[in-house]
Enzyme design. Sequence first.
Site, short mmCIF file in Angstrom:
data_model
loop_
_atom_site.label_atom_id
_atom_site.label_comp_id
_atom_site.label_asym_id
_atom_site.label_seq_id
_atom_site.Cartn_x
_atom_site.Cartn_y
_atom_site.Cartn_z
N TYR A 168 -37.66 26.28 14.39
CA TYR A 168 -36.46 26.80 14.05
C TYR A 168 -36.73 28.37 13.62
O TYR A 168 -37.46 28.74 12.67
CB TYR A 168 -35.91 26.06 12.88
CG TYR A 168 -34.46 26.51 12.57
CD1 TYR A 168 -33.42 25.52 12.93
CD2 TYR A 168 -34.01 27.54 11.93
CE1 TYR A 168 -32.11 25.69 12.38
CE2 TYR A 168 -32.93 27.94 11.78
CZ TYR A 168 -31.82 27.12 11.85
OH TYR A 168 -30.36 27.30 11.66
N PHE A 186 -40.91 26.19 10.82
CA PHE A 186 -39.76 27.19 10.49
C PHE A 186 -40.06 28.56 10.30
O PHE A 186 -40.94 28.87 9.28
CB PHE A 186 -39.00 26.61 9.33
CG PHE A 186 -38.49 25.10 9.31
CD1 PHE A 186 -37.14 25.10 9.79
CD2 PHE A 186 -39.30 24.02 9.33
CE1 PHE A 186 -36.76 23.83 10.04
CE2 PHE A 186 -38.92 22.84 9.27
CZ PHE A 186 -37.50 22.74 9.68
N LYS A 187 -39.67 29.52 11.16
CA LYS A 187 -40.01 30.92 11.01
C LYS A 187 -38.63 31.63 10.08
O LYS A 187 -37.62 31.68 10.55
CB LYS A 187 -40.13 31.64 12.46
CG LYS A 187 -40.60 33.11 12.19
CD LYS A 187 -40.45 33.63 13.78
CE LYS A 187 -40.71 35.02 13.70
NZ LYS A 187 -40.04 35.79 14.77
N ILE A 188 -39.41 32.08 9.11
CA ILE A 188 -38.13 32.50 8.08
C ILE A 188 -38.27 34.11 7.98
O ILE A 188 -39.23 34.82 7.73
CB ILE A 188 -38.49 31.88 6.64
CG1 ILE A 188 -38.52 30.51 6.64
CG2 ILE A 188 -37.19 32.47 5.68
CD1 ILE A 188 -37.25 29.68 7.28
N GLU A 189 -37.16 34.64 8.63
CA GLU A 189 -37.24 36.16 8.46
C GLU A 189 -35.92 36.89 8.08
O GLU A 189 -35.40 37.73 8.54
CB GLU A 189 -37.54 36.68 9.84
CG GLU A 189 -36.81 35.87 11.10
CD GLU A 189 -37.19 36.42 12.61
OE1 GLU A 189 -37.23 37.63 12.89
OE2 GLU A 189 -37.64 35.48 13.42
#
Length: 311
Positions: A144, A172-175
């Site tokens: 995601y 989960f790629k949190i940016e």
Amino acid sequence: MNRTTPIKRRYAGAFSVAPTIFTEEGELDLDGQKRCVDFIIDAGADGLCILANYSEQFSLTDDERARLTTTILDHVAGRVPVIVTTTHFSPAICAARSRAAQAAGAAMVMIMPPYHGATIRCGEAAIEHFFEEVSNAIDIPIMYQDAPMSGTSVSAAFLARLAHKIDNLRYFKIEVPQSAAKLRELIELGGDAIEGPWDGEEAITLLADLDAGATGSILGGGYPDGLQPILKAYLAGNRDEAAAGYARWLPLINYENRQCGLIACKALMKEGGVIASDAVRRPLVPLHPATRAGLIEIARRLDAQVLRWAH
């Protein structure tokens, strides 16, 4: 019913976005694309991500996407795992893209929540159904992409709930702003359902995100030789070594992120002779010469491998 196929491998480490290489006329340069991929792998990346926003995926036709996917995955030939971005507003089209990526040999697909333009967004129930439909169509993991570009703000609690409910949604790629705090909460709430809490945004928040528990990162492709050792050291328990490496490379990380954006990688590759052209597709414009010179100056000071790989 969601699939229950077990995920065979947990992915971690430094994955680099491969830019899409064009000729000066704006056509795909597949030979240049292969050289780009070879450089990224030779420079130490643990994996690749293709068709990402930093690959100018938004300027590609469906046929070009298919050609790039097969060309790159065939050329990589299993040397490293490859994540393919399959984002689309339609869950049916996203699922079809994801099935094609899996068939071509992708290790994982990366997807943003459905959005269009500045105003069309979907609520949590629609996002959940979207990812369920895609997950039911494939057997490989889904990442995601929690990125400001989608304009969709969701809580860590919602993402953790998705991880618990949707079999293949485990990365989960949190940016987003305050990414470390969101990663920390996601890990706490998601537990074992979170196989891959990942950092993003070209390493500008990398050390903070690693401290929060990130186990991987999707980074720019211009200098894997600088970035991969940071993650390798940190994940091996050598935080001081990782912090020292991060401090050394931070001027280039900052310059890429704040001054150049997606063009930085191609500018470095052209300067080093990896590719013949650093052209971007209209309406994007080339870097200002002074900005480009500043980028190259910092990279030379660091003796970045990209500037000498082809020589």
